[in-house]
Design an enzyme around this catalytic site. Sequence first.
Site, PDB file in Angstrom:
ATOM      1  N   HIS A 128      30.254  50.340  49.341  1.00  0.00           N
ATOM      2  CA  HIS A 128      28.874  49.844  49.271  1.00  0.00           C
ATOM      3  C   HIS A 128      28.294  49.890  50.690  1.00  0.00           C
ATOM      4  O   HIS A 128      29.039  49.748  51.669  1.00  0.00           O
ATOM      5  CB  HIS A 128      28.951  48.398  48.759  1.00  0.00           C
ATOM      6  CG  HIS A 128      27.646  47.746  48.447  1.00  0.00           C
ATOM      7  ND1 HIS A 128      26.825  47.207  49.408  1.00  0.00           N
ATOM      8  CD2 HIS A 128      27.033  47.514  47.262  1.00  0.00           C
ATOM      9  CE1 HIS A 128      25.762  46.671  48.826  1.00  0.00           C
ATOM     10  NE2 HIS A 128      25.860  46.842  47.523  1.00  0.00           N
ATOM     11  N   ASP A 205      36.908  44.237  50.606  1.00  0.00           N
ATOM     12  CA  ASP A 205      35.641  43.808  50.028  1.00  0.00           C
ATOM     13  C   ASP A 205      35.896  43.504  48.548  1.00  0.00           C
ATOM     14  O   ASP A 205      36.040  44.416  47.732  1.00  0.00           O
ATOM     15  CB  ASP A 205      34.617  44.936  50.204  1.00  0.00           C
ATOM     16  CG  ASP A 205      33.294  44.628  49.524  1.00  0.00           C
ATOM     17  OD1 ASP A 205      33.187  43.568  48.858  1.00  0.00           O
ATOM     18  OD2 ASP A 205      32.376  45.456  49.639  1.00  0.00           O
ATOM     19  N   GLN A 208      33.331  43.056  43.888  1.00  0.00           N
ATOM     20  CA  GLN A 208      33.376  43.476  42.476  1.00  0.00           C
ATOM     21  C   GLN A 208      34.708  43.150  41.804  1.00  0.00           C
ATOM     22  O   GLN A 208      34.928  43.540  40.669  1.00  0.00           O
ATOM     23  CB  GLN A 208      33.123  44.987  42.362  1.00  0.00           C
ATOM     24  CG  GLN A 208      31.745  45.421  42.783  1.00  0.00           C
ATOM     25  CD  GLN A 208      30.649  44.835  41.891  1.00  0.00           C
ATOM     26  OE1 GLN A 208      30.886  44.403  40.767  1.00  0.00           O
ATOM     27  NE2 GLN A 208      29.430  44.823  42.405  1.00  0.00           N
ATOM     28  N   LYS A 231      28.174  36.847  42.083  1.00  0.00           N
ATOM     29  CA  LYS A 231      28.789  37.842  41.192  1.00  0.00           C
ATOM     30  C   LYS A 231      29.963  37.240  40.422  1.00  0.00           C
ATOM     31  O   LYS A 231      30.652  37.929  39.692  1.00  0.00           O
ATOM     32  CB  LYS A 231      29.268  39.050  42.003  1.00  0.00           C
ATOM     33  CG  LYS A 231      28.125  39.861  42.624  1.00  0.00           C
ATOM     34  CD  LYS A 231      28.654  41.119  43.259  1.00  0.00           C
ATOM     35  CE  LYS A 231      27.698  41.743  44.252  1.00  0.00           C
ATOM     36  NZ  LYS A 231      26.635  42.529  43.641  1.00  0.00           N
ATOM     37  N   CYS A 369      23.481  51.348  46.130  1.00  0.00           N
ATOM     38  CA  CYS A 369      23.842  51.086  47.542  1.00  0.00           C
ATOM     39  C   CYS A 369      25.088  51.866  47.938  1.00  0.00           C
ATOM     40  O   CYS A 369      25.935  51.365  48.705  1.00  0.00           O
ATOM     41  CB  CYS A 369      24.034  49.599  47.819  1.00  0.00           C
ATOM     42  SG  CYS A 369      22.553  48.638  47.575  1.00  0.00           S
TER      43      CYS A 369
END
Length: 411
Positions: A128, A205, A208, A231, A369
């Site tokens: 991203h 990261d 997600q 999220k 993104c």
Amino acid sequence: MGVAMPSADVRLVRKDFPILQRRGDGQPLVYLDNAATTHKPQSVIDRVSRYYAEEHGNVRRGVHRLAAAATDAYEEARATVGGFLNAPDSREVIFVRGATEAINLVAHTFGRAHIGRGDEILISEMEHHSNIVPWQMCCQETGGRLRVIPVTDAGELRMDAFAALLTDRVRLVAVTHVANALGSINPIADIIRIAHAHGVPVLIDGAQAVAHMPVDVQALDCDFYVFSGHKIYGPTGIGVLYGRSGLLEQMPPYQGGGGMISDVTFDGTGYAEPPHRFEAGTPHVAGAVGLAEALRYLGSIGFDQVQAHEQELLAYGADALSRIPGLRLIGEARDRAGILAFVIDGVHAHDVATVLDSAGVAVRAGHHCCQPLMTRLGVPATVRASFAVYNTRDDIDALVDALHDAWSVFA
Ligand SMILES: Cc1ncc(COP(=O)(O)O)c(C=O)c1O
């Protein structure tokens, strides 16, 4: 992985989310944009509201009972997040605005302390923008270089290339756990193990990942892990940076201000220990408290159920979409979380999403993104349907029906 949730249980889960009870234009809401943001269960909404109604004060700086109640609630939230990630110590949990701010924090502080001219930061082609741009900015300031692990056509990391790129110039590896534009789950345990064999720390990261699978930073031996509250069924404006204590202690502060000092004179300032060193100013207390409630909510369902349910939706959805004429799925990694991205021959992704919206189906269209990844895959944009624990086969059927209708509009 457990057995898929019975549909009666999914119906109960749906009842927890007030927004899913709404009907727009007489249609039920079919919400398949969960990778962008998830909706909030009533318990999270109530917890934030109760915090403001009964416990609000400023943290760390008052002796009155509301200041103490707010401080307790905030630090309890930190402990809940620490438990969720199985952090060895909750002082390794730093509250930030979201994954983006967490990565910027590491880029500014770890970056300033450890990256010098000619040093390298290794990211991947499926990142991203928020795990690309902060490192580019860091390199501009420090004279460091960004190197990129390529992905295969299926959307998997090229582990052979990763090993080859891991030279003695690399100072940090920063990769995503789950790719937001593809759903690919990266082998982060292997990545961390290989990087550590070269003495290189790793930032993951987890934006997600955290809503879809358990994360254990100790089992992973992870150095930095970041995610956003919104999220994972929590509030916006709150997120987490987990950092290994040995690294955090060596890092200079991110922002200066109240709450991050030990003592201040006009001649100089001593800084607080982590985590407070990295939390200048009044933090988002209500957000932290709401995030802790979201983690408790998810825990009450259990990751076995969540994963089994979402994997079942993924398989059902991939099969149904592959029967639509002219539709091509983008991203076919062997290990995937609940994301289905696709393009339709001759139709722009935004037009597809607009027709779907008029049928009450919310999906995301665009580059997500991830412009460098789109360039690599040779598509300007994709349509992305992404699942949460409250989605059902009916939602996918609605998507597929609307796509069939869209196909007749565009054909
Ligand atoms: C993989 C990934 N990383 C980082 C982010 C940034 O998250 P936020 O905008 O909440 O900071 C996102 C958001 O979509 C994402 O999907």
